[in-house]
Enzyme design. Structure first.
Site, PDB file in Angstrom:
ATOM      1  N   GLU A 144      -0.469  -9.262  -1.356  1.00  0.00           N
ATOM      2  CA  GLU A 144      -1.920  -9.514  -1.299  1.00  0.00           C
ATOM      3  C   GLU A 144      -2.541  -9.481  -2.699  1.00  0.00           C
ATOM      4  O   GLU A 144      -3.462 -10.238  -2.990  1.00  0.00           O
ATOM      5  CB  GLU A 144      -2.593  -8.506  -0.359  1.00  0.00           C
ATOM      6  CG  GLU A 144      -2.209  -8.776   1.101  1.00  0.00           C
ATOM      7  CD  GLU A 144      -2.733  -7.722   2.056  1.00  0.00           C
ATOM      8  OE1 GLU A 144      -2.388  -6.544   1.850  1.00  0.00           O
ATOM      9  OE2 GLU A 144      -3.474  -8.069   2.987  1.00  0.00           O
ATOM     10  N   GLU A 160       3.893  -5.689   7.255  1.00  0.00           N
ATOM     11  CA  GLU A 160       3.048  -4.699   7.939  1.00  0.00           C
ATOM     12  C   GLU A 160       3.318  -4.619   9.444  1.00  0.00           C
ATOM     13  O   GLU A 160       3.181  -3.558  10.050  1.00  0.00           O
ATOM     14  CB  GLU A 160       1.567  -5.015   7.720  1.00  0.00           C
ATOM     15  CG  GLU A 160       1.055  -4.719   6.315  1.00  0.00           C
ATOM     16  CD  GLU A 160       1.255  -5.867   5.348  1.00  0.00           C
ATOM     17  OE1 GLU A 160       2.054  -6.780   5.632  1.00  0.00           O
ATOM     18  OE2 GLU A 160       0.595  -5.858   4.287  1.00  0.00           O
ATOM     19  N   ALA A 199       0.854  -1.182   0.000  1.00  0.00           N
ATOM     20  CA  ALA A 199       0.000   0.000   0.000  1.00  0.00           C
ATOM     21  C   ALA A 199       0.893   1.237   0.000  1.00  0.00           C
ATOM     22  O   ALA A 199       2.062   1.162   0.400  1.00  0.00           O
ATOM     23  CB  ALA A 199      -0.866  -0.011   1.250  1.00  0.00           C
ATOM     24  N   GLY A 204       0.579  -5.141   0.661  1.00  0.00           N
ATOM     25  CA  GLY A 204      -0.506  -5.155  -0.319  1.00  0.00           C
ATOM     26  C   GLY A 204      -0.064  -5.732  -1.658  1.00  0.00           C
ATOM     27  O   GLY A 204      -0.883  -6.265  -2.416  1.00  0.00           O
TER      28      GLY A 204
HETATM   29  N1  CAA Z   1       4.559   3.380   0.185  1.00  0.00           N
HETATM   30  C1  CAA Z   1       5.032   4.595  -0.159  1.00  0.00           C
HETATM   31  N2  CAA Z   1       6.329   4.828  -0.476  1.00  0.00           N
HETATM   32  C2  CAA Z   1       7.172   3.783  -0.442  1.00  0.00           C
HETATM   33  C3  CAA Z   1       6.750   2.486  -0.088  1.00  0.00           C
HETATM   34  C4  CAA Z   1       5.371   2.305   0.224  1.00  0.00           C
HETATM   35  N3  CAA Z   1       4.873   1.092   0.535  1.00  0.00           N
HETATM   36  N4  CAA Z   1       7.811   1.664  -0.124  1.00  0.00           N
HETATM   37  C5  CAA Z   1       8.864   2.406  -0.499  1.00  0.00           C
HETATM   38  N5  CAA Z   1       8.480   3.680  -0.710  1.00  0.00           N
HETATM   39  C6  CAA Z   1       9.301   4.817  -1.170  1.00  0.00           C
HETATM   40  C7  CAA Z   1      10.307   5.245  -0.127  1.00  0.00           C
HETATM   41  O1  CAA Z   1       9.748   6.183   0.768  1.00  0.00           O
HETATM   42  C8  CAA Z   1      11.398   5.838  -1.009  1.00  0.00           C
HETATM   43  O2  CAA Z   1      10.947   7.105  -1.390  1.00  0.00           O
HETATM   44  P1  CAA Z   1      12.000   8.287  -1.633  1.00  0.00           P
HETATM   45  O3  CAA Z   1      12.946   7.779  -2.656  1.00  0.00           O
HETATM   46  O4  CAA Z   1      11.143   9.415  -2.049  1.00  0.00           O
HETATM   47  O5  CAA Z   1      12.665   8.494  -0.298  1.00  0.00           O
HETATM   48  C9  CAA Z   1      11.368   4.969  -2.258  1.00  0.00           C
HETATM   49  O6  CAA Z   1      10.089   4.325  -2.254  1.00  0.00           O
HETATM   50  C10 CAA Z   1      12.435   3.913  -2.293  1.00  0.00           C
HETATM   51  O7  CAA Z   1      12.402   3.188  -1.074  1.00  0.00           O
HETATM   52  P2  CAA Z   1      13.733   2.746  -0.341  1.00  0.00           P
HETATM   53  O8  CAA Z   1      14.647   3.910  -0.209  1.00  0.00           O
HETATM   54  O9  CAA Z   1      13.341   2.028   0.893  1.00  0.00           O
HETATM   55  O10 CAA Z   1      14.361   1.755  -1.431  1.00  0.00           O
HETATM   56  P3  CAA Z   1      15.007   0.326  -1.226  1.00  0.00           P
HETATM   57  O11 CAA Z   1      15.331  -0.152  -2.586  1.00  0.00           O
HETATM   58  O12 CAA Z   1      16.067   0.353  -0.201  1.00  0.00           O
HETATM   59  O13 CAA Z   1      13.833  -0.604  -0.621  1.00  0.00           O
HETATM   60  C11 CAA Z   1      11.644  -1.573  -0.461  1.00  0.00           C
HETATM   61  C12 CAA Z   1      12.669  -0.855  -1.363  1.00  0.00           C
HETATM   62  C13 CAA Z   1      12.185  -2.979  -0.088  1.00  0.00           C
HETATM   63  C14 CAA Z   1      10.376  -1.711  -1.238  1.00  0.00           C
HETATM   64  C15 CAA Z   1      11.438  -0.774   0.841  1.00  0.00           C
HETATM   65  O14 CAA Z   1      11.146   0.568   0.488  1.00  0.00           O
HETATM   66  C16 CAA Z   1      10.315  -1.258   1.699  1.00  0.00           C
HETATM   67  O15 CAA Z   1      10.498  -2.172   2.475  1.00  0.00           O
HETATM   68  N6  CAA Z   1       9.134  -0.604   1.589  1.00  0.00           N
HETATM   69  C17 CAA Z   1       8.034  -0.805   2.497  1.00  0.00           C
HETATM   70  C18 CAA Z   1       7.312  -2.089   2.250  1.00  0.00           C
HETATM   71  C19 CAA Z   1       6.144  -2.196   3.182  1.00  0.00           C
HETATM   72  O16 CAA Z   1       6.231  -2.002   4.366  1.00  0.00           O
HETATM   73  N7  CAA Z   1       4.994  -2.560   2.606  1.00  0.00           N
HETATM   74  C20 CAA Z   1       3.792  -2.721   3.340  1.00  0.00           C
HETATM   75  C21 CAA Z   1       2.990  -1.483   3.267  1.00  0.00           C
HETATM   76  S1  CAA Z   1       1.546  -1.578   4.285  1.00  0.00           S
HETATM   77  C22 CAA Z   1       0.452  -2.473   3.362  1.00  0.00           C
HETATM   78  O17 CAA Z   1       0.724  -2.880   2.281  1.00  0.00           O
HETATM   79  C23 CAA Z   1      -0.855  -2.671   4.050  1.00  0.00           C
HETATM   80  C24 CAA Z   1      -1.807  -3.507   3.348  1.00  0.00           C
HETATM   81  O18 CAA Z   1      -1.993  -4.644   3.685  1.00  0.00           O
HETATM   82  C25 CAA Z   1      -2.659  -2.954   2.315  1.00  0.00           C
END
Ligand code: CAA
Length: 706
Positions: free
Chosen positions: A104, A124, A62, A101
């Site tokens: 998912e 999450e 998400a 998500g």
């Molecule tokens: N939402 C919004 N922005 C996100 C994002 C997300 N889920 N995941 C990453 N980004 C953004 C970061 O803020 C960053 O933005 P900036 O460049 O503007 O700073 C950019 O994407 C790159 O992220 P990273 O610097 O972390 O890059 P990375 O290559 O080191 O890692 C990643 C990539 C593994 C995807 C890591 O960003 C990550 O773990 N993201 C979060 C994943 C997460 O927690 N997902 C679950 C979300 S909650 C959900 O999904 C609920 C549900 O059930 C619906």
């Protein structure tokens, strides 16, 4: 649909998500996906559908920046139900990561193909949440509740190979992911598809239920009251008790209540703050770091040895330099012992231990640093020693080498003036134990080249650290604030509290240790030496040291440690000494509530942080939060000192500080101009940042405040 591409490949519709950087499921992506699935459903020439993605991630989940804001339709669960209900089979083509998500989405598809390097997970839990789009209901029905629960509880993604073993993906693509997904989708088109929601009886057995309950009990015991762990247990329990539709409705309710929970808000703030630190102010994003192939570390003490390990762990050859063989040998023995412990714990293989040790070359004398691309000085914390080292480094180090000091407090600029190359001199302040703690303060004195700062930041990331660029001022960010807390703790002893009460207030708040247990662990003599060097006194702390009670290493400090115990016991002699000093200073002792102890410890830190921001020593409030979470164990679910202060209310903190300043007669306690201004304007620190994590935070104290 501008974030979604729709193409036909024969009778297969290829729906490609293209929403950089990580294809997060923002409103545009959700609606584009829903429209694409509907379009494929309506097209009689389409037999099957592939959902693919562009870039480094399949879908990272998400869009976290949307949480806490008004929800925009369509909701993700509705999109996923439409995918699952599609009469034409849908296959997910997974590259990079499928997280939250994102996984998912894949679970709602009828089949999943992944590249060998893909990783799949539901992280999450780390954001204080649980999966909120059917993940808690679909995953147990696909891979079994016990594995599903452990995946969601840890938040760690699994590699494609394991996902295949578990039945989480149907196939691993050899090289052409789209082609593999296309083939699987076409094979499904020929027969009946089975959605994940049609539970497999063999997975939801009484044995599985009993095994899940045992893991759930264990998780709840260790959860420290985090509401998302309890919510996860409840959601997975529902898999056994409720039909899918009711289970997902319950999951959604739990998810939405967690989104509003202050702990999740704090963790989301930390997520963005940790990424924001990469944007170093006043430096172009195109700044190219210098290549770093070799390193040298000066000083084989605890810090120097730990820093050398950071290089070896990252595969970078490092020369560890001392002035005498005995010190070098004991440093190397300490390093070997730490690696041995990792081997005995099973976190390091004996081969990796050998490889890492082989990357560390011991040497006597600074000329051994001549070939290093980066030299980190971790010698005695004394300016004359540091200047002498930098003067000699200037003569021996190769041109363009980064010359860094690991000083915790001292002026890096004064060290730079001992060289003729101030453009290459900066601070790289590691935190103890250096091979474990993630924080790295990159100290940027005037005159240092942006390119050198960019090199230190890039190097920090290579070492697995979170580099925060800070200005060059006494104690930088972390230790400057820590000093305020240390002074506050001493004041509390004189005014009526005992060490165990002060420590307990911080442990109850979520720290692993309070200031006195911490001082006993680090050695009380360290602070004593530093106070003496600066002409400062602290009646209780000095008396403790004068008695030779340096902490754990001497068997007693603020507490007693009989027989080498690691946890201290209350010490009547120390308590008597504190009472005596209070009397000598004419203090009328009184009882302090835990909440008051807490505010007296933390408010002065927040005040100092306001000065640090005003002076530009820290670029953003979020940087300070990252420093305290990763360098000083501030509980992440409390979001860091700036986030905490905003929740308490800056006007309340300013008022409390005014009261304390008047009571103690200490100028440093008077509210800092920035704190005063923000408080008067009814603003919080978050209003100083415009980053995605700067959600409008409703003010709410996390515990009763006086
Ligand atoms: N939402 C919004 N922005 C996100 C994002 C997300 N889920 N995941 C990453 N980004 C953004 C970061 O803020 C960053 O933005 P900036 O460049 O503007 O700073 C950019 O994407 C790159 O992220 P990273 O610097 O972390 O890059 P990375 O290559 O080191 O890692 C990643 C990539 C593994 C995807 C890591 O960003 C990550 O773990 N993201 C979060 C994943 C997460 O927690 N997902 C679950 C979300 S909650 C959900 O999904 C609920 C549900 O059930 C619906």
């Amino acid at each position: 649909m501008d974030r979604i591409r729709y193409q036909l490949s024969g009778d297969v519709a290829i729906v490609t998500i293209d929403h950089p950087p990580v294809n997060a499921l923002s409103a545009g992506v959700r609606s584009g996906l829903a429209q694409a699935i509907a379009k494929a459903g309506d097209d009689p020439s389409v037999e099957a559908i592939v959902i693919a993605a562009e870039g480094k991630a399949f879908i990272a989940g998400a869009d976290i920046a949307e949480f806490g804001k008004p929800a925009l339709p369509p909701a993700l669960p509705d999109v996923l139900n439409a995918i699952e209900a599609s009469p034409k089979p849908v296959v997910a083509a997974i590259q990079g990561v499928a997280l939250g998500g994102g996984l998912e989405v894949a679970l709602a598809c009828h089949g999943r193909v992944a590249l060998p390097a893909a990783r799949l997970g539901l992280p999450e839990i780390r954001l204080g949440l649980i999966p909120g789009a059917g993940g808690t209901q679909r995953l147990p029905r696909l891979i079994g509740p016990v594995r599903a629960f452990s995946l969601m509880l840890s938040g760690d993604p699994v590699p494609a190979e394991r996902a295949l073993d578990w039945g989480l993906v149907d196939a691993i693509a050899s090289d052409d992911l789209l082609m593999s997904a296309h083939d699987l989708a076409r094979s499904f088109a020929k027969g009946a598809v089975r959605p994940v929601t049609s539970a497999r009886d063999e997975l939801l057995t009484a044995e599985q239920q009993a095994a899940f309950e045992a893991s759930a009990e264990d998780a709840l015991r260790k959860s420290a009251g985090m509401p998302n762990v309890a919510a996860l247990v409840e959601a997975v329990r529902n898999v056994f008790a409720l039909p899918f539709e009711e289970g997902t409705a319950a999951e959604r309710r739990l998810f939405l209540s967690l989104i509003a929970d202050e702990r999740s808000q704090a963790l989301r703030h930390v997520f963005f703050a940790e990424r924001e630190i990469a944007r170093v102010p006043a430096m172009g994003p195109q700044m190219r770091p210098r290549p770093i192939a070799t390193a040298a570390v000066i000083g084989a003490g605890t810090m120097g040895g730990g820093i050398a390990m950071c290089f070896a762990n990252a595969g970078i050859p490092v020369t560890l330099i001392e002035t005498a063989q005995a010190a070098l040998d004991s440093g190397l023995n300490r390093i070997a012992a730490i690696y041995d412990m990792s081997v005995s714990r099973g976190s390091l293989t004996p081969e990796s231990r050998q490889t890492r040790l082989a990357l560390i070359t011991p040497a006597i004398g600074l000329p051994a640093a001549a070939t290093a691309d980066v030299v980190i000085e971790a010698a005695f914390e004394e300016m004359s020693v540091k200047r002498e080292i930098f003067g000699e480094l200037d003569r021996v180090a190769k041109p363009g080498a980064i010359l860094a000091s690991n000083t915790s407090y001292l002026d890096v600029q004064t060290m730079a003036t001992a060289t003729r190359r101030p453009q290459d001199v900066l601070g790289m302040h590691f935190f103890s134990p250096a091979n474990v703690m993630k924080l790295l303060e990159i100290v940027r004195p005037q005159g240092v080249a942006d390119e050198a700062v960019a090199t230190a930041v890039a190097l920090g990331r290579r070492l697995g650290k979170l580099p925060v660029v800070v200005g060059n001022g006494f104690g930088f960010v972390g230790n400057r604030m820590l000093e305020q807390r240390t002074r506050a703790a001493e004041r509390l002893l004189v005014a009526g509290a005992m060490p165990y009460e002060v420590d307990r207030a911080l442990v109850d708040f979520g720290f692993k240790m309070g200031p006195f247990a911490m001082a006993d662990l680090a050695g009380n003599d360290i602070g004593w030496r530093s106070r003496k060097a600066r002409g400062l006194t602290a009646a209780v702390a000095d008396a403790i040291c004068e008695a030779g009670w340096f902490g754990q290493k001497t068997g007693r400090g603020y507490y007693r440690y009989p027989g080498g115990a690691r946890t201290g016991q209350r010490c009547p002699e120390v308590e008597a000494l504190i009472m005596r000093i209070s009397a000598e200073l004419g203090a009328s002792r009184r009882a302090f509530s835990r909440a008051e102890i807490l505010s007296r410890l933390l408010d002065p830190m927040v005040n100092e942080a306001a000065r640090i921001l005003d002076e530009g020593i820290a670029a953003r409030p979020g940087d300070i939060d990252v420093v305290w979470i990763h360098g000083y164990n501030w509980p992440a679910w409390r979001g860091g000192p700036m986030f905490w202060a905003d929740r308490v209310g800056l006007d309340i903190i300013a008022k409390r500080l005014e009261g304390q300043a008047a009571e103690v007669g200490e100028k440093a306690l008077e509210p800092a101009p920035l704190l005063k201004r923000l408080a008067a304007e009814g603003r919080g620190f978050a209003s100083l940042s415009a980053g995605p994590g700067a959600e409008a935070a409703p003010r709410k104290a996390l515990e009763p405040m006086p």
